[in-house]
Design an enzyme around this catalytic site. Structure first.
Site, PDB file in Angstrom:
ATOM      1  N   HIS B  67       0.823  -1.201   0.000  1.00 36.52           N
ATOM      2  CA  HIS B  67       0.000   0.000   0.000  1.00 36.52           C
ATOM      3  C   HIS B  67       0.868   1.266   0.000  1.00 36.52           C
ATOM      4  CE1 HIS B  67      -2.083   3.183   2.410  1.00 36.52           C
ATOM      5  NE2 HIS B  67      -3.028   2.971   1.502  1.00 36.52           N
ATOM      6  N   GLU B  70       2.150   1.853  -3.394  1.00 33.28           N
ATOM      7  CA  GLU B  70       1.060   2.410  -4.223  1.00 33.28           C
ATOM      8  C   GLU B  70       1.029   3.941  -4.087  1.00 33.28           C
ATOM      9  OE1 GLU B  70      -2.937   3.888  -3.265  1.00 33.28           O
ATOM     10  OE2 GLU B  70      -3.153   1.742  -2.838  1.00 33.28           O
ATOM     11  N   HIS B  71       1.088   4.422  -2.845  1.00 32.50           N
ATOM     12  CA  HIS B  71       1.118   5.877  -2.635  1.00 32.50           C
ATOM     13  C   HIS B  71       2.323   6.514  -3.336  1.00 32.50           C
ATOM     14  CE1 HIS B  71      -1.697   7.269   0.733  1.00 32.50           C
ATOM     15  NE2 HIS B  71      -2.110   6.065   0.412  1.00 32.50           N
ATOM     16  N   GLU B 142      -4.310   7.986   7.402  1.00 30.06           N
ATOM     17  CA  GLU B 142      -5.199   7.032   6.734  1.00 30.06           C
ATOM     18  C   GLU B 142      -5.458   5.837   7.668  1.00 30.06           C
ATOM     19  OE1 GLU B 142      -3.730   5.688   2.945  1.00 30.06           O
ATOM     20  OE2 GLU B 142      -5.581   4.621   2.460  1.00 30.06           O
TER      21      GLU B 142
END
Lengths: 436, 425
Positions: B67, B70-71, B142
């Site tokens: 993840h 991905e950012h 997040e």
């Protein structure tokens, strides 16, 4: 490469006794749908009752008097879905009944679903199962309990809760402050016989909008519209004009503690601009530049530059002229976050808008508006909003109006937009860690 | 170029294979304004151990790294990719699931420019010590946002109850602590292992000519050879659940619960599709809107409209899950367990099976209106060796005997229960 636009259109099929019919035409979808909206001016006295009624209606009609029988029937109709919802647009409360089902080209043996599902949806609206002239008491009690739980569950989605609470605080003494599901106290005080009276009032006197989407023949449309004749209609309620302009004497500050680990900071503004004003389009662009997407000032500064938040955006309430800037932050960063958010607002007022921000914002809205035409539900929502604002723009004319907005227009409206309320959803201790 | 046609649902797939092993798909949607395009790697949050190409030793990386990567891919040497898409009028986004990472955009104009940008940025990571550190602040927020989300917590707690060792029970974004250990070097190692085109696909859905899409891929993909398979490793997972029950307290109005059962079939391809459909039909028969159980629980005020259910099958794990809000989740759990045992004794009803199968097929057809949904379903299924549109064949072929067999096999384990209780005020 120039692509041909696939623009959908809405046709007004007519209006009778305060029931307006529309056909949203398009060939490309594999489904058809019917949307019925019953509208009421938002007010405390009716809101809770209005919020309860559709959920009781959905429990059963005379022909299928239980939820189970209704579900069995819907499964036979190729998994057709019937849903109800209640929400508000500005100071109108909307009771929404919706049916969605596959197009007849996918059914076996030429089954005509439109007629069957449409008939069923209408029965749910007009022919509820009753005992002693009232709703089935079990249904009344159970759905009232569900409504109370729904009202309490508002807190579950913290971001949306904070956003809504901010607007309610802004409009404390106005109809807009009424929550779309009403309130717990009124729900507890409701009686079944009083609710039947309200249901009959709604059916007889309130404005109704019916949207039919998909590939449906003229004859099918006509037959469906005729079925609405069974409803006895009189003295149609008129929808009042929504009060948008309001003088702000001082900025209010509200803090609400809750057991959360992340704070939600909401800064509420009044645009003072009505939905049918030519100034509305610059406000839309203003909101896009401030907090509508990745190119926006809030996203770029609060998130990308300062790493203060994962979520940072602003949102516009079209009909009431409210604009709220939101960020999800560390509790301890509140002051810094507020300062940086307000700096973005000031920057627009000072004319600090780049060509990139202007262009990217417009493009993003245009992509959104064109894409919207790939969803039947989104189209219905767009056309209803257009109708209610009195503008009746097609998607293309709406796009043209946004394209015509200049930087000067945005700066001009920015000077009317004034801060009203700062709302902060904070932790119980006012510190960062959530207690276990 | 290869073409697959699915007449019953009036859908088609155009397929092209690049020499690197990359598979490219175009699904035409006549009359649509929006074109939706996704570049996906078969690499997600569960892949925290693996053996890198040309290495013998297993690598263990911090939780949440897929993840995090991905950012970071959105950041390029010359600025943010999101800004570039935004200049081209496209909405861009990405998501990381348990098994895949997907980069996507949708646009109504300038498709070619946007598509080239998508191909280009996913192949061009730009990581520095500074930009890795900076991202930790955003991702921490997040993670905290999800910590306050009861739906998310009740589900991950259930996964913790179900799985003994499998990394699916770890939050997709990791923890604030685990991401603090992520460095530029570990990110590059993951990128180099899993972002080879042979482990990736590109899917485009919309009113677009497939040939032009395939040409742009030929010009834009840098790797020319297929290096062979990547070794993803997983700990041994026993067939039984980790625990029966798990609970937690959060600021919610009403208790929320999830129940679920581990699936030990480890199937893939068409078999997986068939098993998933069968499990979903069985769930609907047992506790769906038309079932006796659902209506009893609803009428007694024990469940409400929030009650839902699904089956999820992957190559290395699988489960069924159901739940919602309830004032008495423990009683609901007992009733559901009793209803499952009763159904196992009585067998499934043929009439209900046929009716619910027809309803599920209708909803499947309706879901084909949405290009996002098609892409969203297509990608994970393709990685598992099946085509999303083959569901139409499953609905045609699946019999009550198949469903009965899958039902008995899957439901042989007692469900685990996860509850989020409201704070006492």
């Amino acid at each position: 490469m120039k692509r041909e636009e696939n623009s959908s259109s809405v046709i007004e099929l007519g209006q009778k006794h305060g029931i307006s019919f529309f056909h949203v035409k398009s060939e490309k979808f594999k489904t058809a749908r019917i949307d019925i909206f019953v509208l009421d001016p938002l007010n405390e006295a009716n809101a809770t009752q209005n919020a309860l009624i559709p959920f009781i209606l959905k429990r059963g009609c005379r022909r299928y008097p239980t939820q189970q029988e209704l579900s069995l029937k819907l499964e036979e109709l190729y998994g057709a879905g019937i849903n109800v919802a209640v929400y508000k647009k500005g100071e109108y409360q909307l009771i929404h009944l919706n049916a969605g089902f596959v197009s007849d080209r996918f059914t076996v043996n030429g089954t005509k679903l439109f007629e069957k599902v449409g008939g069923l949806l209408l029965e749910i609206l007009t022919d509820p199962v009753t005992e002693n002239g009232m709703f089935i008491n079990d249904y009344f009690e159970q759905e009232r309990e569900n409504l109370i739980q729904r009202i309490r569950s508002r807190v579950n989605n913290k971001m949306y809760y904070a956003f809504q609470r901010c607007m309610e605080e802004m409009c404390k003494d106005e109809p807009f402050a009424v929550y779309e599901d009403g309130d717990e106290e009124s729900a507890k005080a409701l009686t079944n016989d009083r609710l039947m009276v309200r249901y009959k009032e709604l059916l007889s006197h309130n404005p109704v909008f019916v949207y039919i989407s998909g590939n449906v023949s003229e004859l099918e449309l006509r037959n469906f519209i005729e079925k609405f004749e069974v409803i006895e209609r009189s003295n149609i309620v008129s929808l009042p004009k929504i009060q948008v302009k309001k003088e702000i004497k001082e900025v209010r500050r509200i803090e609400e503690p809750m057991d959360v680990s992340q704070g939600k900071l909401c800064i509420g503004f009044r645009t003072q601009i009505e939905a049918n004003s030519p100034e509305y389009y610059p406000v839309v662009i203003y909101n896009g530049i401030l907090g509508g997407g990745v190119q926006s000032k809030l996203f770029q500064n609060v998130r990308e530059k300062e790493s203060l938040a994962y979520s940072a955006f602003s949102s516009l309430e079209k009909f009431k002229g409210l604009l709220v800037a939101v960020s999800g932050i560390e509790i301890s960063e509140r002051e810094r976050a507020e300062r940086i958010m307000m700096e973005q607002v000031k920057a627009i007022e000072n004319g600090d808008i780049t060509d990139y921000e202007m262009e990217a914002t417009k493009k993003s809205f245009i992509t959104g508006l064109k894409s919207m035409q790939d969803s039947q539900g989104a189209m219905v929502d767009f056309y209803l909003s257009q109708y209610l604002s009195g503008e009746n723009d097609s998607v293309n004319s709406f796009i043209d109006k946004l394209l015509a907005v200049t930087k000067e227009d945005v700066i001009r409206v920015s000077k009317k937009i004034s801060q009203d309320t700062v709302y902060f959803l904070t932790s119980l201790s006012g510190e960062g860690e959530r207690r276990e | 170029m290869k073409t697959l046609e699915f007449n019953r649902i009036q859908e088609k797939i155009f397929i092209h294979e690049h020499s690197s092993g990359l598979k490219v798909f175009v699904i035409p949607k006549k009359g649509y304004n929006k074109i939706y395009s996704a570049f996906a790697t078969y690499y997600g949050s569960i892949n925290n151990t693996f053996i890198a190409p040309d290495e013998e030793e297993e690598t263990r990386v911090p939780d949440g790294i897929a993840h995090f990567l991905e950012h970071k891919l959105f950041e390029q040497k010359d600025g943010s990719v999101m800004d570039k898409f935004s200049r081209l009028g496209a909405d861009s986004n990405a998501y990381t699931s348990f098994t895949q990472t997907v980069y996507l955009f949708s646009c109504t104009d300038q498709f070619n420019e946007n598509f080239r940008l998508l191909i280009d940025f996913v192949q061009s990571p730009y990581l520095t010590d500074e930009n890795v550190e900076k991202e930790k602040g955003i991702i921490s927020q997040e993670i905290k946002m999800y910590n306050d989300n009861a739906n998310w917590r009740v589900f991950f707690n259930l996964l913790n109850a179900i799985y003994v060792n499998h990394p699916v029970s770890i939050d997709i974004a990791g923890t604030v602590e685990s991401i603090s250990k992520i460095t530029k070097e570990t990110l590059y190692k993951c990128y180099n292992t899993f972002y080879h085109p042979s482990n990736m696909i590109i899917v485009t859905v919309g009113d677009i000519e497939p040939g032009s899409v395939f040409n742009m891929v030929e010009q834009g993909i840098k790797a020319k050879e297929n290096p062979g398979s990547i070794r993803k490793t997983f700990p041994e997972e026993p067939p039984h659940h980790n625990k029966k029950y798990i609970e937690k307290t959060l600021a919610v109005a009403m208790p929320q619960f999830n129940m679920g059962i581990k699936d030990n079939s480890y199937v893939s391809g068409y078999e997986l599709l068939k098993r998933k459909v069968a499990l979903e039909i069985v769930l609907s028969m047992l506790m769906g809107r038309s079932s006796v159980l659902y209506n009893q629980l609803y009428n007694e005020g024990l469940i409400n409209q929030s009650f839902g259910m699904e089956a999820s099958l992957e190559e290395s794990f699988g489960y069924t899950v159901w739940g919602g809000q309830s004032k008495d989740p423990e009683r609901v759990s007992e009733r559901i367990i009793a209803a499952i045992s009763k159904a196992q004794k009585d067998g499934l009803d043929k009439k209900s099976f046929d009716r619910i199968k027809k309803a599920h097929e209708g909803r499947f057809i309706g879901s084909l209106n949405s290009p996002e949904n098609i892409s969203h379903e297509f990608i994970p299924l393709y990685f598992k060796g099946a085509y999303f549109f083959e569901l139409t064949k499953v609905y045609e072929e699946l019999t009550i005997d198949d469903a009965e067999e899958i039902f008995r096999d899957h439901f042989s384990i007692e469900p685990a229960l996860s509850i989020i209780w409201p704070m006492k005020t």
